[in-house]
Design a protein around this motif. Structure first.
Motif, PDB file in Angstrom:
ATOM      1  N   PRO A   1      10.229 -12.074  11.684  1.00  0.00           N
ATOM      2  CA  PRO A   1       9.636 -10.808  12.138  1.00  0.00           C
ATOM      3  C   PRO A   1       9.434  -9.852  10.956  1.00  0.00           C
ATOM      4  O   PRO A   1      10.132  -9.924   9.943  1.00  0.00           O
ATOM      5  N   GLN A   2       8.481  -8.926  11.120  1.00  0.00           N
ATOM      6  CA  GLN A   2       8.163  -7.977  10.062  1.00  0.00           C
ATOM      7  C   GLN A   2       8.547  -6.545  10.421  1.00  0.00           C
ATOM      8  O   GLN A   2       8.086  -5.591   9.788  1.00  0.00           O
ATOM      9  N   GLY A   3       9.405  -6.404  11.437  1.00  0.00           N
ATOM     10  CA  GLY A   3       9.788  -5.060  11.865  1.00  0.00           C
ATOM     11  C   GLY A   3      10.518  -4.274  10.790  1.00  0.00           C
ATOM     12  O   GLY A   3      10.206  -3.099  10.538  1.00  0.00           O
ATOM     13  N   GLU A   4      11.486  -4.894  10.121  1.00  0.00           N
ATOM     14  CA  GLU A   4      12.225  -4.198   9.075  1.00  0.00           C
ATOM     15  C   GLU A   4      11.329  -3.929   7.873  1.00  0.00           C
ATOM     16  O   GLU A   4      11.420  -2.870   7.236  1.00  0.00           O
ATOM     17  N   ALA A   5      10.428  -4.876   7.556  1.00  0.00           N
ATOM     18  CA  ALA A   5       9.476  -4.648   6.461  1.00  0.00           C
ATOM     19  C   ALA A   5       8.573  -3.465   6.777  1.00  0.00           C
ATOM     20  O   ALA A   5       8.252  -2.650   5.900  1.00  0.00           O
ATOM     21  N   SER A   6       8.149  -3.340   8.026  1.00  0.00           N
ATOM     22  CA  SER A   6       7.306  -2.216   8.437  1.00  0.00           C
ATOM     23  C   SER A   6       8.047  -0.898   8.258  1.00  0.00           C
ATOM     24  O   SER A   6       7.467   0.103   7.802  1.00  0.00           O
ATOM     25  N   ARG A   7       9.337  -0.905   8.594  1.00  0.00           N
ATOM     26  CA  ARG A   7      10.122   0.325   8.433  1.00  0.00           C
ATOM     27  C   ARG A   7      10.239   0.704   6.955  1.00  0.00           C
ATOM     28  O   ARG A   7      10.067   1.873   6.584  1.00  0.00           O
TER      29      ARG A   7
ATOM     30  N   GLY B   1      15.774  -9.670   3.089  1.00  0.00           N
ATOM     31  CA  GLY B   1      15.498 -11.082   3.342  1.00  0.00           C
ATOM     32  C   GLY B   1      14.042 -11.492   3.248  1.00  0.00           C
ATOM     33  O   GLY B   1      13.685 -12.615   3.645  1.00  0.00           O
ATOM     34  N   TYR B   2      13.194 -10.628   2.713  1.00  0.00           N
ATOM     35  CA  TYR B   2      11.767 -10.970   2.591  1.00  0.00           C
ATOM     36  C   TYR B   2      11.462 -11.497   1.184  1.00  0.00           C
ATOM     37  O   TYR B   2      11.965 -10.962   0.187  1.00  0.00           O
ATOM     38  N   ASP B   3      10.625 -12.530   1.120  1.00  0.00           N
ATOM     39  CA  ASP B   3      10.164 -13.058  -0.171  1.00  0.00           C
ATOM     40  C   ASP B   3       8.977 -12.221  -0.644  1.00  0.00           C
ATOM     41  O   ASP B   3       7.848 -12.713  -0.788  1.00  0.00           O
ATOM     42  N   ALA B   4       9.229 -10.951  -0.867  1.00  0.00           N
ATOM     43  CA  ALA B   4       8.162  -9.999  -1.186  1.00  0.00           C
ATOM     44  C   ALA B   4       7.811 -10.051  -2.667  1.00  0.00           C
ATOM     45  O   ALA B   4       8.640 -10.399  -3.509  1.00  0.00           O
ATOM     46  N   ALA B   5       6.560  -9.688  -2.973  1.00  0.00           N
ATOM     47  CA  ALA B   5       6.095  -9.709  -4.362  1.00  0.00           C
ATOM     48  C   ALA B   5       5.059  -8.621  -4.583  1.00  0.00           C
ATOM     49  O   ALA B   5       4.354  -8.200  -3.658  1.00  0.00           O
ATOM     50  N   ARG B   6       4.983  -8.166  -5.836  1.00  0.00           N
ATOM     51  CA  ARG B   6       3.952  -7.219  -6.283  1.00  0.00           C
ATOM     52  C   ARG B   6       2.803  -8.068  -6.808  1.00  0.00           C
ATOM     53  O   ARG B   6       2.939  -8.758  -7.820  1.00  0.00           O
ATOM     54  N   ILE B   7       1.656  -8.051  -6.124  1.00  0.00           N
ATOM     55  CA  ILE B   7       0.610  -9.037  -6.425  1.00  0.00           C
ATOM     56  C   ILE B   7      -0.672  -8.439  -6.996  1.00  0.00           C
ATOM     57  O   ILE B   7      -1.615  -9.179  -7.291  1.00  0.00           O
ATOM     58  N   GLY B   8      -0.758  -7.127  -7.168  1.00  0.00           N
ATOM     59  CA  GLY B   8      -1.991  -6.551  -7.693  1.00  0.00           C
ATOM     60  C   GLY B   8      -2.039  -5.060  -7.475  1.00  0.00           C
ATOM     61  O   GLY B   8      -1.006  -4.399  -7.350  1.00  0.00           O
ATOM     62  N   GLY B   9      -3.258  -4.518  -7.421  1.00  0.00           N
ATOM     63  CA  GLY B   9      -3.394  -3.084  -7.250  1.00  0.00           C
ATOM     64  C   GLY B   9      -4.836  -2.672  -7.027  1.00  0.00           C
ATOM     65  O   GLY B   9      -5.732  -3.510  -6.841  1.00  0.00           O
ATOM     66  N   PHE B  10      -5.076  -1.338  -7.071  1.00  0.00           N
ATOM     67  CA  PHE B  10      -6.391  -0.772  -6.782  1.00  0.00           C
ATOM     68  C   PHE B  10      -6.854   0.106  -7.932  1.00  0.00           C
ATOM     69  O   PHE B  10      -6.049   0.761  -8.606  1.00  0.00           O
TER      70      PHE B  10
ATOM     71  N   LEU C   1       3.010  -8.587   5.680  1.00  0.00           N
ATOM     72  CA  LEU C   1       2.327  -7.301   5.567  1.00  0.00           C
ATOM     73  C   LEU C   1       1.809  -7.138   4.142  1.00  0.00           C
ATOM     74  O   LEU C   1       2.472  -7.529   3.176  1.00  0.00           O
ATOM     75  N   LEU C   2       0.630  -6.560   4.022  1.00  0.00           N
ATOM     76  CA  LEU C   2       0.010  -6.269   2.734  1.00  0.00           C
ATOM     77  C   LEU C   2      -0.134  -4.756   2.642  1.00  0.00           C
ATOM     78  O   LEU C   2      -0.864  -4.145   3.425  1.00  0.00           O
ATOM     79  N   ALA C   3       0.576  -4.148   1.694  1.00  0.00           N
ATOM     80  CA  ALA C   3       0.660  -2.682   1.648  1.00  0.00           C
ATOM     81  C   ALA C   3       0.229  -2.137   0.304  1.00  0.00           C
ATOM     82  O   ALA C   3       0.531  -2.711  -0.742  1.00  0.00           O
ATOM     83  N   ALA C   4      -0.496  -1.009   0.343  1.00  0.00           N
ATOM     84  CA  ALA C   4      -0.845  -0.243  -0.855  1.00  0.00           C
ATOM     85  C   ALA C   4       0.157   0.893  -0.982  1.00  0.00           C
ATOM     86  O   ALA C   4       0.248   1.749  -0.102  1.00  0.00           O
TER      87      ALA C   4
END
Length: 719
Positions: free
Chosen positions: A589-595, A700-709, A680-683
């Motif tokens: 689930p992505q609930g905690e990531a959303s928070r 517990g998320y395998d999150a990464a910084r993958i780029g920018g704007f 989730l993909l967040a700016a």
């Protein structure tokens, strides 16, 4: 006339992935029984072949050489695979219990869970010892130990032929690496007491050659981290202690209410237990009509009888009897590439016997490695000229790979009349709608998935997480959901079972997210489809696609690659451990990531249009240029290998057309891979990015910084 699939009417559940069940799945795939729904339950995606274990321990085989891929095999057989350990069987209710999921109902069940070498009554063994069985856990522990450095001491508790074979293999492996310190074989009685005198003599000679010490007629008092303490006060040094002291049944089997013999399921000549709807084979079964020692050869010979008798029970045909052989060829590994053969009192040994054993083992495994490819149904002789091109050369994907393309969807939506209600806020490109209700901001979204796996529980979990994605992406709190289910044709009893499993599994996901399922709709079709309409409450302004700013950093909360992995699973090209890992990611689930990301400037979930398509949506809504750093892109296990091999999801080409100017290649193509229940993909503000990543990874998320704007025309680039 359209020919609908035949309905399933009976559930056949295989508990365990032992040799007999693996062979049954192979036979079933070649000749399935219409009306029967087959399920296999196993703790992991693979089942190790015991015949090659000593060779692996000695270093002659790689770890993967041992494994029968049950995920591939189940797909070939048209069976659903449930990855979990059975821990209970209720013959009265006809239910199998697996921790962490609703009970699995059956009409016929078969048990092939093998045995264990655990020693719960031996102090210290549970903490410091490694049981030789189940084989999978032992193989993993030994591989890690063998790859270490420095001198090592080993001990095997249990001095039968299996223990002798194991200690010789371990001693050889460590000797080859210059690490062997002390190797000891321990038994409370005489070592090799059940073996023939000639076999015992030859094995004792091998002990001497490999410097294996023998301690016999001495009980073990306790096991310590670096030693085995004997009852007579002696201490045997050991950094790796394993147990091969006889066969012990799994505890739950003895409590399932069937007739038992010392904890093993007693079966008759037809391999049926005291309950005629429950069969048992392999080491977990006791042949009450003709007792035999525990040996894999019996399981292999039982497979054709089990296959016939399960079918015969379903078709009401006569059952066959299993006639166990009185003796069988025993091929015993002796550490190096030498083996000892024994049958009818005759012994023969040497490298040629090892080659013979290796050929037998490899031939057994090859039938599972080279499964026949599933063919597409043949087209009728007369059809429209472009039908083959539309169908393609592979089956249509499930999940988001089965969705319509972004172009077709946009074209359809542009023809809609303008929004006429004043309480609906139009959002730029977002999948969810924002509604004003009594001064409260409410978001609503709907999504459904064509089944990509045959297990309704797994599919329900994935579909629930997927449907919640739009709510989480807007920073909203999930509120209520309604279910939209299409069941394949099933008998009324199987309909009830499937609906109960789906609603229990999905209900648990929504409950954990703070929402409730309040109703729904069902219908019958050709295949399973699960969807939900979900509402959420926005206690603060929703996060949309349009708020990204120049300089913002892109954060992705899940690896990508589920599209190619599930496409490969359907075609039999994906390894089972890759599929298992992907399913675990999709169920997260992505609930905690959303928070954690609630302060993002813009956010979306990555689903059917792929990472590139959904990022392009943010770029267009925010009027910015986006860039992706391929070197930082998190990928699911096996995704890059499959992409390099040319595996693509059904929706790939339409997604690729969204940004045809981007370079091609195995990694770049994964940007267009449709994701199911993706991350989730967040700016986010660059000053906050590192802190947010730390929080996500801690959660517990395998999150990464993958780029920018950057400022510029809406579009994508790779760096």
């Amino acid at each position: 006339m359209h020919s609908a699939p035949l309905p399933a009417t009976k559930d056949v559940v295989l508990i365990g992935g032992g040799h007999a069940h693996a062979l049954l799945l192979l036979k079933w795939g070649m000749r399935p029984l219409p009306g029967a729904r087959l399920t296999v339950i196993n703790p992991g995606p693979t089942a190790p072949y015991s015949g090659m274990l000593p060779g692996f321990v000695a270093g002659h085989y790689q770890r993967d050489d041992l494994d029968i891929d049950l995920v591939k095999l189940a797909r070939f057989a048209g069976a659903r695979v449930i990855l979990g350990a059975a821990d209970g069987l209720n013959p009265l209710a006809k239910l199998v219990h697996v921790q962490g999921r609703p009970p699995i109902a059956y009409d016929l069940a078969s048990i092939d869970v093998g045995i264990t070498s655990e020693m719960p009554d031996l102090p210290g063994f549970g903490d410091h010892g490694v049981p030789a069985k189940p084989l999978g856990a032992f193989a993993q522990s030994w591989e890690q130990f063998r790859q270490g450095s420095g001198a090592a001491n080993i001990a095997v508790i249990g001095g039968g032929v299996a223990g002798a074979e194991l200690v010789l293999a371990m001693a050889h492996a460590l000797s080859q690496r210059g690490r062997l310190g002390q190797a000891t074989l321990i038994d409370s009685g005489p070592v090799l007491g059940q073996a023939s005198p000639e076999v015992a003599k030859r094995l004792r000679r091998a002990f001497t050659e490999l410097r294996v010490s023998v301690v016999e007629n001495t009980a073990v008092k306790r096991v310590a981290p670096d030693a085995v303490h004997l009852a007579d006060g002696r201490i045997v040094l050991s950094d790796f202690t394993t147990g091969a002291a006889g066969a012990r049944p799994h505890g739950w089997v003895a409590g399932c209410g069937l007739e038992m013999h010392q904890g093993f399921v007693t079966v008759g000549e037809t391999l049926q237990s005291s309950d005629p709807d429950v069969f048992a084979v392999g080491d977990c079964a006791h042949l009450g009509f003709s007792p035999r020692p525990k040996a894999g050869v019996y399981a292999v010979r039982q497979a054709p009888i089990l296959y016939h008798n399960l079918r015969a029970r379903l078709t009401q045909d006569p059952l066959r009897s299993y006639k166990p052989q009185k003796d069988y060829l025993k091929l015993i590994s002796m550490g190096a590439k030498e083996a000892l053969g024994d049958r009818f009192g005759l012994q023969f040994s040497g490298p040629l016997v090892w080659s013979w054993k290796d050929r037998i083992d490899q031939n057994f495994m090859e039938q599972f490695r080279q499964l026949p490819k599933m063919e597409q149904p043949k087209l009728p002789p007369e059809h429209t000229h472009d039908l083959p091109a539309i169908l393609g050369e592979k089956p249509m994907c499930g999940g988001c790979g089965a969705k319509a393309g972004r172009g077709a969807l946009r074209a359809a939506l542009t023809s809609l009349a303008p929004i006429q209600r004043r309480d609906v806020t139009t959002l730029p490109g977002d999948d969810a709608a924002l509604i004003q209700t009594g001064g409260v901001q409410q978001v609503i979204s709907t999504d459904h998935l064509r089944a990509s796996v045959l297990d309704p529980v797994m599919m329900a979990r994935i579909a629930a997480v997927h449907a919640l994605g739009d709510i989480w992406a807007m920073g909203a709190q999930p509120q209520v959901a309604t279910a939209n289910l299409i069941l394949p044709r099933l008998s009324p009893a199987l309909q009830e079972r499937s609906l109960s499993e789906i609603m229990a599994a999905a209900g648990a996901v929504f409950q954990a997210a703070g929402a409730d399922i309040v109703g729904g709709h069902t219908s019958i079709g050709d295949e399973l489809s699960i969807g939900f309409t979900v509402t959420g409450l926005c206690l603060s302004p929703p996060v949309t696609l349009s708020g990204a700013q120049p300089g913002d950093v892109l954060i992705l909360t899940k690896p990508i690659g589920s599209g190619v992995i599930m496409a490969a699973e359907m075609s039999g090209d994906a390894r089972g451990n890759w599929v298992a890992a992907a399913l675990k990611q999709m169920c997260q689930p992505q609930g905690e990531a959303s928070r954690i990301l609630s302060g993002a400037h813009a956010m979306t979930d990555v689903t059917g249009f792929g990472l590139a398509g959904h990022l392009l949506g943010i770029c267009e809504a925010s009027d910015l240029a986006g860039s992706i750093d391929l070197s930082e892109l998190p990928l699911m296990q096996g995704a890059l290998s499959l992409s390099a091999g040319g595996i693509r999801s059904s929706l790939f080409e339409e997604n690729r057309a969204l940004a045809p100017y981007l370079p091609r290649g195995p990694e770049a193509d994964l940007l267009f891979d449709p994701q199911t229940a993706g991350g989730l993909l967040a700016a986010v503000n660059p000053a906050e990015a590192d802190g947010l990543l730390d929080q996500l990874r801690t959660a517990g998320y395998d999150a990464a910084r993958i780029g920018g704007f950057t400022a510029g025309a809406a579009g994508l680039s790779l760096s």
